[in-house]
Design an enzyme around this catalytic site. Structure first.
Site, mmCIF file in Angstrom:
data_model
loop_
_atom_site.group_PDB
_atom_site.id
_atom_site.type_symbol
_atom_site.label_atom_id
_atom_site.label_comp_id
_atom_site.label_asym_id
_atom_site.label_seq_id
_atom_site.Cartn_x
_atom_site.Cartn_y
_atom_site.Cartn_z
ATOM 1 N N ILE A 11 0.830 -1.217 0.000
ATOM 2 C CA ILE A 11 0.000 0.000 0.000
ATOM 3 C C ILE A 11 0.861 1.263 0.000
ATOM 4 O O ILE A 11 0.465 2.290 -0.570
ATOM 5 C CB ILE A 11 -1.019 -0.010 1.168
ATOM 6 C CG1 ILE A 11 -2.158 0.968 0.879
ATOM 7 C CG2 ILE A 11 -0.371 0.287 2.505
ATOM 8 C CD1 ILE A 11 -2.975 0.670 -0.337
ATOM 9 N N SER A 33 11.993 0.824 6.720
ATOM 10 C CA SER A 33 11.499 -0.480 6.312
ATOM 11 C C SER A 33 12.671 -1.438 6.394
ATOM 12 O O SER A 33 13.813 -1.034 6.165
ATOM 13 C CB SER A 33 10.971 -0.413 4.869
ATOM 14 O OG SER A 33 9.858 -1.225 4.681
ATOM 15 N N ARG A 34 12.389 -2.704 6.714
ATOM 16 C CA ARG A 34 13.512 -3.640 6.844
ATOM 17 C C ARG A 34 14.093 -3.957 5.474
ATOM 18 O O ARG A 34 15.292 -4.152 5.324
ATOM 19 C CB ARG A 34 13.035 -4.908 7.542
ATOM 20 C CG ARG A 34 12.524 -4.654 8.952
ATOM 21 C CD ARG A 34 11.709 -5.808 9.466
ATOM 22 N NE ARG A 34 10.648 -6.173 8.512
ATOM 23 C CZ ARG A 34 9.793 -7.159 8.665
ATOM 24 N NH1 ARG A 34 9.850 -7.887 9.769
ATOM 25 N NH2 ARG A 34 8.881 -7.417 7.760
ATOM 26 N N LYS A 87 -5.376 1.832 7.991
ATOM 27 C CA LYS A 87 -6.462 1.038 8.560
ATOM 28 C C LYS A 87 -6.063 -0.429 8.577
ATOM 29 O O LYS A 87 -5.277 -0.840 7.730
ATOM 30 C CB LYS A 87 -7.771 1.221 7.804
ATOM 31 C CG LYS A 87 -7.720 0.995 6.292
ATOM 32 C CD LYS A 87 -7.359 -0.293 5.683
ATOM 33 C CE LYS A 87 -8.158 -1.528 6.057
ATOM 34 N NZ LYS A 87 -7.805 -2.685 5.119
ATOM 35 N N ASP A 165 -10.274 -7.612 7.037
ATOM 36 C CA ASP A 165 -9.342 -6.549 6.623
ATOM 37 C C ASP A 165 -9.952 -5.718 5.485
ATOM 38 O O ASP A 165 -10.042 -4.495 5.610
ATOM 39 C CB ASP A 165 -7.971 -7.134 6.230
ATOM 40 C CG ASP A 165 -7.032 -6.055 5.708
ATOM 41 O OD1 ASP A 165 -6.344 -5.419 6.513
ATOM 42 O OD2 ASP A 165 -7.033 -5.816 4.470
HETATM 43 P P1 NAP Z 1 2.470 -5.513 3.281
HETATM 44 O O1 NAP Z 1 2.921 -5.096 1.925
HETATM 45 O O2 NAP Z 1 2.437 -6.980 3.598
HETATM 46 O O3 NAP Z 1 3.299 -4.836 4.443
HETATM 47 C C1 NAP Z 1 3.801 -3.524 4.396
HETATM 48 C C2 NAP Z 1 5.248 -3.504 4.868
HETATM 49 O O4 NAP Z 1 5.290 -3.566 6.278
HETATM 50 C C3 NAP Z 1 6.047 -4.705 4.399
HETATM 51 O O5 NAP Z 1 6.526 -4.520 3.108
HETATM 52 C C4 NAP Z 1 7.139 -4.774 5.433
HETATM 53 O O6 NAP Z 1 8.229 -3.987 4.987
HETATM 54 C C5 NAP Z 1 6.532 -4.146 6.671
HETATM 55 N N1 NAP Z 1 6.262 -5.204 7.662
HETATM 56 C C6 NAP Z 1 5.510 -6.308 7.491
HETATM 57 N N2 NAP Z 1 5.499 -7.045 8.622
HETATM 58 C C7 NAP Z 1 6.264 -6.386 9.505
HETATM 59 C C8 NAP Z 1 6.654 -6.642 10.850
HETATM 60 N N3 NAP Z 1 6.228 -7.726 11.503
HETATM 61 N N4 NAP Z 1 7.448 -5.746 11.463
HETATM 62 C C9 NAP Z 1 7.882 -4.654 10.821
HETATM 63 N N5 NAP Z 1 7.552 -4.359 9.530
HETATM 64 C C10 NAP Z 1 6.751 -5.217 8.893
HETATM 65 O O7 NAP Z 1 1.027 -4.933 3.604
HETATM 66 P P2 NAP Z 1 0.135 -3.865 2.838
HETATM 67 O O8 NAP Z 1 -0.759 -4.547 1.877
HETATM 68 O O9 NAP Z 1 0.966 -2.735 2.339
HETATM 69 O O10 NAP Z 1 -0.813 -3.424 4.054
HETATM 70 C C11 NAP Z 1 -0.327 -2.621 5.110
HETATM 71 C C12 NAP Z 1 -1.519 -1.945 5.781
HETATM 72 O O11 NAP Z 1 -2.227 -1.198 4.786
HETATM 73 C C13 NAP Z 1 -2.532 -2.950 6.362
HETATM 74 O O12 NAP Z 1 -3.027 -2.476 7.570
HETATM 75 C C14 NAP Z 1 -3.621 -3.009 5.306
HETATM 76 O O13 NAP Z 1 -4.901 -3.305 5.859
HETATM 77 C C15 NAP Z 1 -3.584 -1.601 4.753
HETATM 78 N N6 NAP Z 1 -4.077 -1.516 3.360
HETATM 79 C C16 NAP Z 1 -3.694 -2.424 2.415
HETATM 80 C C17 NAP Z 1 -4.230 -2.353 1.137
HETATM 81 C C18 NAP Z 1 -3.861 -3.345 0.045
HETATM 82 O O14 NAP Z 1 -4.485 -3.329 -1.021
HETATM 83 N N7 NAP Z 1 -2.870 -4.207 0.206
HETATM 84 C C19 NAP Z 1 -5.147 -1.353 0.815
HETATM 85 C C20 NAP Z 1 -5.466 -0.394 1.784
HETATM 86 C C21 NAP Z 1 -4.929 -0.499 3.054
HETATM 87 P P3 NAP Z 1 9.738 -4.459 5.311
HETATM 88 O O15 NAP Z 1 9.795 -5.957 5.123
HETATM 89 O O16 NAP Z 1 10.542 -3.676 4.321
HETATM 90 O O17 NAP Z 1 9.965 -4.056 6.734
#
Ligand code: NAP
Length: 302
Positions: A11, A33-34, A87, A165
């Site tokens: 996101i 970010s890691r 969110k 979610d």
């Molecule tokens: P994601 O790509 O799986 O995670 C975002 C980043 O967070 C990862 O690339 C990772 O970066 C870091 N991360 C993940 N687990 C972690 C941990 N345990 N500790 C520290 N850093 C961690 O998820 P996303 O889809 O972007 O979603 C993130 C948030 O946005 C959620 O709350 C989701 O509900 C919301 N969201 C998502 C979407 C969608 O379409 N995907 C849409 C709207 C809102 P590093 O590995 O580089 O640290």
């Protein structure tokens, strides 16, 4: 204002980076970010180092999944920064209440964002339903988890919420546009036998409101809801809230997209020195986890 983005994943790359770049209010000054980074922006792997070395970053926007987010948010607030939460705003209600308390104590802004509330037709639907009594409403929020969350195992871990979610996006719209609040009466959720969170749910709320959430929908994706008022008015919100029909007629919609509108709102909140934390969508999710029957569904693998 200088903003730092934390959690450079799906996101952050899809929405936050382009929305910040397109805004006159914001400059992306750092990332944490890691593994992830953004071209041309100084990248950190540790939040404390970023905060220590960037005292001019006033706002930190957290795009991590909900479970790890609290520690980062608390660290940012305690370092005197305003904080924007993706969110759902946390893994539990109690931890978001704790963040509200910290933000108030340090005099900083906390914004629990709900991007779907900023969808272009939501304001029109809210206006059309204002002052009316709802006779019935139904939500269909049906999408393909493999398309929208590829290989994101955290969504199926405790705190990941599963189909809730995306479902919480529908609930964030529902709680915004309904003229009077409702609460969950009953429901069934289906949990894959090898996972911790539901992959589908059927919900019944007070006030004639029902919802059907499904994360295995292939083909056309469905993010829509229909309201019928006692005076016969019908309001349809389609395409995730981005189109609104009243009695079948298209309504004028807002111009700003969801994430540009969130960043514009954050700029306003910082100027006003006000927090914006509405947990009503998350209260429904908590109720769903508490009250629903749980049925075992077939195993889920990517
Ligand atoms: P994601 O790509 O799986 O995670 C975002 C980043 O967070 C990862 O690339 C990772 O970066 C870091 N991360 C993940 N687990 C972690 C941990 N345990 N500790 C520290 N850093 C961690 O998820 P996303 O889809 O972007 O979603 C993130 C948030 O946005 C959620 O709350 C989701 O509900 C919301 N969201 C998502 C979407 C969608 O379409 N995907 C849409 C709207 C809102 P590093 O590995 O580089 O640290």
């Amino acid at each position: 204002m200088k903003v730092a983005l934390v959690g450079i994943g799906k996101i952050a790359q899809d929405q936050h980076v382009p929305s910040i770049a397109a805004s006159d209010d914001w400059e992306l000054a750092a990332t944490v970010s890691r593994a992830g980074s953004v071209d041309g922006v100084v990248a950190y792997t540790d939040i404390d180092t970023m905060l220590a070395e960037n005292t001019d970053v006033e706002v930190v926007s957290l795009c991590l999944p909900p479970v790890p987010r609290f520690e980062y948010a608390a660290a940012c607030l305690r370092a005197g920064r305003h904080v924007m939460l993706e969110k759902p705003p946390g893994a539990t209600l109690a931890e978001v209440h704790a963040l509200e308390t910290i933000a108030a104590d340090v005099g900083k802004v906390l914004f629990a964002t709900w991007h779907s509330r900023m969808a272009k037709g939501v304001g029109a639907a809210k206006a059309a339903l204002a002052g009316k009594t709802i006779e019935s409403a139904h939500i269909d929020w049906k999408e393909n988890v493999r398309q929208w969350h590829p290989n994101q195992d955290w969504v199926f871990e405790p705190g990941g919420m599963g189909v809730l979610d995306p479902g919480i996006n529908a609930l964030s719209i529902l709680t915004e546009v309904l003229p009077a609040p409702v609460h969950l009466k009953s429901g069934v959720m289906h949990v894959p036998s090898n996972r911790q969170t539901p992959i589908s749910a059927e919900l019944t709320f007070t006030g004639g409101v029902t919802a059907s959430f499904d994360w295995l929908k292939t083909g056309d994706q469905l993010w829509q809801m229909r309201f019928v008022a006692t005076d016969g008015t019908t309001v349809d919100l389609l395409d995730g809230g981005n189109r609104c029909l009243v009695n079948g007629a298209s309504q004028a919609i807002s111009e700003l997209g969801e994430y540009p509108a969130l960043y514009a709102r954050m700029a306003e909140l910082v100027r006003l020195g006000e927090s914006d934390v509405d947990l009503s969508p998350m209260v429904h999710v908590s109720d769903i986890m508490t009250l629903c029957h749980r049925e075992t569904a077939p195993t889920f693998d990517w």
